[in-house]
Write an enzyme that holds these catalytic residues in place. Structure first.
Site, PDB file in Angstrom:
ATOM      1  N   GLY A  14       1.333   0.618 -16.899  1.00  0.00           N
ATOM      2  CA  GLY A  14       1.011   1.399 -15.284  1.00  0.00           C
ATOM      3  C   GLY A  14       1.426   1.770 -14.078  1.00  0.00           C
ATOM      4  O   GLY A  14       0.291   2.445 -13.637  1.00  0.00           O
ATOM      5  N   THR A  16       3.253   2.473 -11.972  1.00  0.00           N
ATOM      6  CA  THR A  16       3.866   3.491 -11.573  1.00  0.00           C
ATOM      7  C   THR A  16       3.815   3.939 -11.506  1.00  0.00           C
ATOM      8  O   THR A  16       3.504   5.455 -11.089  1.00  0.00           O
ATOM      9  CB  THR A  16       5.647   3.373 -12.553  1.00  0.00           C
ATOM     10  OG1 THR A  16       6.592   2.247 -11.920  1.00  0.00           O
ATOM     11  CG2 THR A  16       6.270   4.990 -12.431  1.00  0.00           C
ATOM     12  N   LYS A  37      11.042   0.539  -4.091  1.00  0.00           N
ATOM     13  CA  LYS A  37      11.271  -0.790  -5.436  1.00  0.00           C
ATOM     14  C   LYS A  37      11.938  -1.516  -4.787  1.00  0.00           C
ATOM     15  O   LYS A  37      13.257  -1.356  -4.750  1.00  0.00           O
ATOM     16  CB  LYS A  37      11.384   0.084  -6.541  1.00  0.00           C
ATOM     17  CG  LYS A  37      11.418  -0.507  -7.477  1.00  0.00           C
ATOM     18  CD  LYS A  37       9.984  -0.567  -8.141  1.00  0.00           C
ATOM     19  CE  LYS A  37      10.272  -0.974  -9.395  1.00  0.00           C
ATOM     20  NZ  LYS A  37       8.719  -1.621 -10.669  1.00  0.00           N
ATOM     21  N   GLU A 110       6.214  -0.710  -4.582  1.00  0.00           N
ATOM     22  CA  GLU A 110       5.908  -1.515  -5.968  1.00  0.00           C
ATOM     23  C   GLU A 110       6.423  -2.508  -6.317  1.00  0.00           C
ATOM     24  O   GLU A 110       7.607  -2.414  -5.915  1.00  0.00           O
ATOM     25  CB  GLU A 110       6.158   0.015  -7.038  1.00  0.00           C
ATOM     26  CG  GLU A 110       5.838  -0.280  -8.252  1.00  0.00           C
ATOM     27  CD  GLU A 110       5.886   0.771  -9.282  1.00  0.00           C
ATOM     28  OE1 GLU A 110       6.578   1.291 -10.711  1.00  0.00           O
ATOM     29  OE2 GLU A 110       6.842   1.598  -8.720  1.00  0.00           O
ATOM     30  N   GLY A 111       6.106  -3.201  -6.619  1.00  0.00           N
ATOM     31  CA  GLY A 111       6.774  -4.655  -7.443  1.00  0.00           C
ATOM     32  C   GLY A 111       7.236  -4.478  -8.736  1.00  0.00           C
ATOM     33  O   GLY A 111       6.863  -3.183  -9.306  1.00  0.00           O
ATOM     34  N   GLY A 113       6.450  -6.310 -12.279  1.00  0.00           N
ATOM     35  CA  GLY A 113       5.980  -7.418 -13.665  1.00  0.00           C
ATOM     36  C   GLY A 113       5.341  -7.158 -12.274  1.00  0.00           C
ATOM     37  O   GLY A 113       4.535  -6.753 -11.729  1.00  0.00           O
ATOM     38  N   GLY A 171      -4.444   0.652 -15.349  1.00  0.00           N
ATOM     39  CA  GLY A 171      -3.485   1.608 -15.123  1.00  0.00           C
ATOM     40  C   GLY A 171      -3.266   2.950 -15.984  1.00  0.00           C
ATOM     41  O   GLY A 171      -2.457   3.673 -16.289  1.00  0.00           O
TER      42      GLY A 171
END
Length: 239
Positions: A14, A16, A37, A110-111, A113, A171
């Site tokens: 979760g 994203t 990203k 945002e990574g 994984g 998430g």
């Protein structure tokens, strides 16, 4: 520089949706918000990906920037190698975050994984991005069985590198949580040595506009712009 990095304890937790929720509430507190990203995997060149979902949920006022896209649903470094494309390096991701911070009040990174998934063949990771720019990391964790070990390892990796952990967000909180999920509300902050700062309901991605923002407010802690009370939430689901 107001930059926060978001990492998952794995895929499908979760991350994203949490990124979108944090961005939506940040828009209410700041004049401008950007989401970066560094590496998107598992989607084709013309397919909507994570940043499209962030824009749909948080609002198109959010600036988004994707540095690299690779079709195989693999770790970024592996996916880049298989595609015959240059990988996105931590230094490139850090530089992009700094550039966005010059023109925006708040930046979210945002990574892909987990925290130590490799960006390139030199072993660069999202942790290197966070460390190099001195950004705190928000851990997005699964709700159920198995999440404690993954969360503990992620938090330990942050501590070993001298990176601040901003807290843990569940998430995707199930509508009918089982015993493990309910117990994890108390155990997650213990194993992470960091506060539980949110829990997004599993249906959050189906909402848009004000409905999504209202859920984000209820589901994220005050320092993220919301009203979430970890103690009250845990008491509601006491095992």
């Amino acid at each position: 520089m107001s930059v926060m990095v978001l990492t998952g304890t794995g895929t499908g937790v979760g991350k994203t949706v949490v990124t979108a929720a944090v961005a939506a509430l940040a828009l209410e507190r700041y004049r401008s918000v950007a989401v970066l990203k560094p590496a998107q995997t598992g989607v084709g060149p013309d397919e909507p990906a994570d940043l499209a979902e962030v824009g749909r949920l948080a609002g198109q006022e959010v600036t988004t920037w994707e540095l690299g896209r690779f079709p195989d649903a693999l770790a970024p470094g592996t996916a880049a190698r298989r595609a015959g494309l240059p990988p996105v390096t931590p230094s490139q991701a850090a530089a992009a975050a700094v550039e966005l911070a010059r023109g925006h009040d708040h930046v979210l990174v945002e990574g892909a994984g987990g925290l130590l998934v490799r960006f390139d063949d030199d072993g660069g990771t999202l942790a290197d991005v966070a460390w190099s720019i001195g950004a705190p990391v928000l851990i997005v964790a699964d709700a159920g069985l198995g999440t404690l070990n993954a969360t503990a390892l992620t938090a330990e990796a942050l501590r070993q590198r001298g990176i601040e952990c901003a807290g843990v967000v569940v998430g995707s909180w199930p509508a009918e949580p089982d015993l493990a999920a309910r117990c994890n509300l108390d155990d997650l902050p213990l194993v992470a040595d960091a506060p539980l700062v949110g829990a997004l309901p599993e249906n959050a991605a189906a909402l848009v506009g004000e409905e999504f923002r209202a859920v984000a407010r209820r589901s994220l802690a005050p320092f993220l712009g919301g009203e979430f009370d970890a103690n009250g939430f845990a008491a509601e689901y006491a095992a």
